[in-house]
Design an enzyme around this catalytic site. Structure first.
Site, PDB file in Angstrom:
ATOM      1  N   LEU A   1       0.772  -1.252   0.122  1.00  0.00           N
ATOM      2  CA  LEU A   1      -0.047   0.016   0.014  1.00  0.00           C
ATOM      3  C   LEU A   1       0.871   1.318  -0.018  1.00  0.00           C
ATOM      4  O   LEU A   1       0.491   2.228  -0.513  1.00  0.00           O
ATOM      5  CB  LEU A   1      -0.895   0.120   1.185  1.00  0.00           C
TER       6      LEU A   1
ATOM      7  N   ASP B   1       0.623  -8.162  -7.595  1.00  0.00           N
ATOM      8  CA  ASP B   1       1.916  -7.673  -6.902  1.00  0.00           C
ATOM      9  C   ASP B   1       2.299  -6.183  -6.900  1.00  0.00           C
ATOM     10  O   ASP B   1       3.473  -5.824  -7.415  1.00  0.00           O
ATOM     11  CB  ASP B   1       2.956  -8.360  -7.736  1.00  0.00           C
TER      12      ASP B   1
END
Length: 417
Positions: free
Chosen positions: A67, A299
């Site tokens: 994130l 990913d």
């Protein structure tokens, strides 16, 4: 942003879990799927959405999203149709304490975009010295445990599996023998040799997979192997699944399209961990995902410009993927001639089943997490087209096909093109 009674009409509904693929109307009430086809009794729509020429499917589920700055990345998620995502534990600081997990969950709920499912650190500080408190982390919201890219010795891994199996916790491992991979930055093959780059042999992956599978067989732990990169690696998992072991795996969307040849002349945007491997490996990964041996993950790894504007061997590995997961999956499906419903399964119900979460379907009564997209809309991938804080991708400048028009999370419209 408030929950409404919604009528999505004229869409082609695709729900792989329920084997649905036909033009039907969809009705949303109180944050859930209220009906498909005909409205439920007494239904009155606050908004009617004409989805002619569009596809409505379950919100996408991503198995690996880093994130960084949480708000722009969650905005990128819903712009890409991703409504649920798993966050690996190698945050700063690592997710090794319940308080850190609780704060991440609360923060994501406050932002109110995609749902965030934390993966807890397997060891304290991911240092590989002592096991983290899995019980407390689970109560705080973790849905599994991982060592991310950090090493762990075999004896401690065995203890971790024994403990996890006892309490039905899931383990997620990124299989790489750190000794075999030491200092490697590219696939140990022709391209690395020509460019003078230190190679990572396929055996770094297969040795780690074989070890993990042997320990999992002894302990009965539920095991997921993340981001496989080689033909030999997926062959080991395929054999384990045939032997009915509780094992699953995923492949990065980048590794379904790229190979070592895409490094070009030291393109740092094509530096990944695990590295892009030979074209034969890429083709084997494509086949494994096509037959359902592996799911797909984005990913997603946002890296700032400073982290990529370095010599290849020093650049930070990884690329963004949330906003590319759908169009690159559509492209792969077209190239391998896979029906669209089967391709969407890899990034919806298959991924949700791996995570063990309530997502990835349009079942009546399920949460209304929905992705509405135009499968044919063409767009050029430029930095300005991305909501992610990271702009690092080897696909910059490419023409993409397939774009999200609307994303719903819990019946709320959280993104609308």
């Amino acid at each position: 942003m408030n929950r409404q009674h919604l009528h999505i009409r004229n869409a082609r509904l695709i729900d792989p879990r329920n084997h649905l693929d036909e033009p039907l109307d969809l009705f949303v009430a109180d944050g859930r799927i209220a009906a498909i086809g005909e409205p439920p009794a007494g239904f009155s729509a606050d908004r009617s959405i004409d989805a002619s020429g569009l596809i409505a499917c379950p919100g996408l589920v991503d198995l690996s999203t880093r994130l960084g700055a949480i708000e722009p990345e969650l905005a990128a998620a819903v712009a890409g149709g991703v409504t649920s995502l798993a966050c690996p534990p190698d945050t700063k600081p690592p997710l090794d304490e319940p308080g850190l997990v609780e704060r991440l969950v609360r923060r994501s709920e406050t932002i109110g975009l995609a749902r965030v499912y934390p993966i807890g650190a397997l060891t304290h500080a991911l240092a590989g010295q002592r096991l983290a408190e899995m019980n407390g982390l689970t109560r705080a919201g973790c849905i599994g445990f991982s060592q991310a890219n950090q090493p762990i010795d075999t004896q401690l891994l065995l203890r971790a599996m024994q403990y996890a199996a006892t309490f039905s916790y899931a383990l997620r491992l990124r299989p790489q023998d750190q000794f075999l991979a030491r200092d490697g930055v590219a696939h140990d093959g022709e391209v690395a040799s020509r460019l003078g780059l230190t190679g990572v042999p396929v055996s770094a992956e297969t040795v780690a997979i074989a070890t993990a599978l042997q320990l999992a067989s002894e302990t009965g732990v539920r095991l997921h192997l993340s981001r496989l990169s080689s033909a030999a690696g997926v062959a080991l998992v395929r054999a384990a699944k045939h032997a009915r072991m509780p094992v699953s795996c995923d492949v990065s969307i980048h590794h379904l399209h790229l190979s070592e040849m895409d490094i070009g002349y030291f393109d740092s945007n094509a530096r990944f961990d695990p590295p892009l491997r030979a074209q034969s490996d890429r083709d084997a990964l494509r086949a494994a995902v096509r037959e359902g041996v592996a799911a797909i993950c984005s990913d997603h790894t946002p890296v700032d410009a400073d982290g990529k504007q370095l010599p290849f061997a020093e650049a930070v590995p990884g690329a963004i993927g949330l906003e590319l997961l759908l169009p690159l999956t559509l492209l792969w499906a077209q190239q391998v001639q896979l029906p669209l419903a089967d391709a969407l399964a890899r990034i919806t119900c298959d991924a949700a089943e791996i995570l063990g979460i309530d997502a990835g379907s349009l079942s009546i009564g399920s949460r209304a997490d929905i992705c509405v997209f135009d499968p044919d809309e063409a767009w050029r991938l430029t930095p300005d087209a991305l909501r992610s804080q990271g702009k690092n991708t080897p696909f910059l400048g490419y023409e993409m096909s397939g774009r999200v028009r609307m994303t719903l999370v819990g019946g709320r419209i959280v993104y609308e093109a």
